[in-house]
Design an enzyme around this catalytic site. Structure first.
Site, short mmCIF file in Angstrom:
data_model
loop_
_atom_site.label_atom_id
_atom_site.label_comp_id
_atom_site.label_asym_id
_atom_site.label_seq_id
_atom_site.Cartn_x
_atom_site.Cartn_y
_atom_site.Cartn_z
N CYS A 67 0.87 -1.17 0.00
CA CYS A 67 0.00 0.00 0.00
C CYS A 67 0.91 1.23 0.00
O CYS A 67 1.83 1.31 -0.82
CB CYS A 67 -0.98 -0.03 1.16
SG CYS A 67 -0.25 -0.22 2.81
N ALA A 68 0.67 2.18 0.88
CA ALA A 68 1.52 3.37 0.93
C ALA A 68 2.65 3.19 1.94
O ALA A 68 3.82 3.04 1.58
CB ALA A 68 0.69 4.60 1.26
#
Length: 242
Positions: free
Chosen positions: A143-144
């Protein structure tokens, strides 16, 4: 927070990778350990260099599953010889869910996992099915920051493989030890004090919040009810269990 010797060789140090580690080497309830080189969790890939992607390819990685929303994606070096698939996990269209999670102070902590699982089984099924059907070879999912969304998918995969609740909680905790460096690199706001504070305010700890979820959730039954075919569940287990 530091890593112990048991986890030291799980870290991925290819050029440009951050908060990245192999899901192999974790103990299961059967006494075995999960397999190396099959599934790798990571933070944002935009800092990965051509040399870093080549190291991943040489190690057998063939697929990247990006859990982020399209608006979060920033240009980076494309991975040569590695397929990238966007499979957003959040389900940002569900405004009511995310409003409730944020209003209750659950976001950014493992406490949001249960209401999310209860409400967005469709998004969970989409991600797990994509991983199960990835071509032969290693799969990176990210994800981030590599904590919340990546942490949830890691929890489900490791649970499906039979990893112990304590091992799953310890794996989550390793990510928190990386957050300062990840946030500095990617320009994110630091969240650790509020995370621990919110858990304490609810009378729980990081370990308790993860282990209780793992113990209460029948992952195979949940995923089957969510629409993940049995053949795909078997495929996911084979990726991690010898």
């Amino acid at each position: 927070m530091t890593t112990d010797a048991r986890h030291a060789d799980r870290w991925i140090r290819w050029e440009g990778f951050c908060n990245a580690r192999d899901l192999g080497g974790l103990p299961t309830a059967s006494g075995a350990t999960t397999r190396y080189g099959r599934l790798i969790r990571s933070a944002d890939t935009r800092l990965i260099t051509a040399a870093g992607w080549e190291a991943a390819r040489q190690a057998g990685v063939r697929t990247v599953i990006d859990l982020r929303n399209p608006a979060e994606v920033r240009p980076g070096v494309p991975p040569a010889g590695i397929e990238t698939r966007m499979v957003p996990l959040d389900g940002v269209d569900d405004v009511d869910l995310w409003h409730r999670i944020r209003a209750e102070g659950l976001d950014g902590t493992p406490l949001y996992y249960r209401p999310f699982l209860d409400t967005r089984a469709d998004r969970v099924a989409a991600v797990l099915t994509a991983i199960a059907r990835a071509p032969e070879g290693g799969v990176i999912f990210h994800c981030a920051a590599g904590r919340d969304r990546t942490g949830l998918i890691s929890l489900l995969l490791l649970s499906l493989a039979g990893a112990t609740p304590e091992a799953i909680a310890a794996d989550y905790a390793l990510t928190l030890g990386q957050m300062t460096a990840v946030y500095d690199l990617l320009g994110f706001e630091q969240h650790e004090p509020s995370l621990y504070g919110r858990l304490k305010a609810r009378g729980t700890t990081l370990t308790e919040s993860i282990t209780s979820l793992v113990q209460d959730l029948d992952v195979p039954a949940y995923l089957e009810a969510a629409g993940v075919p049995g053949a795909d569940l078997d495929g996911l287990r084979r990726r991690l269990v010898p």
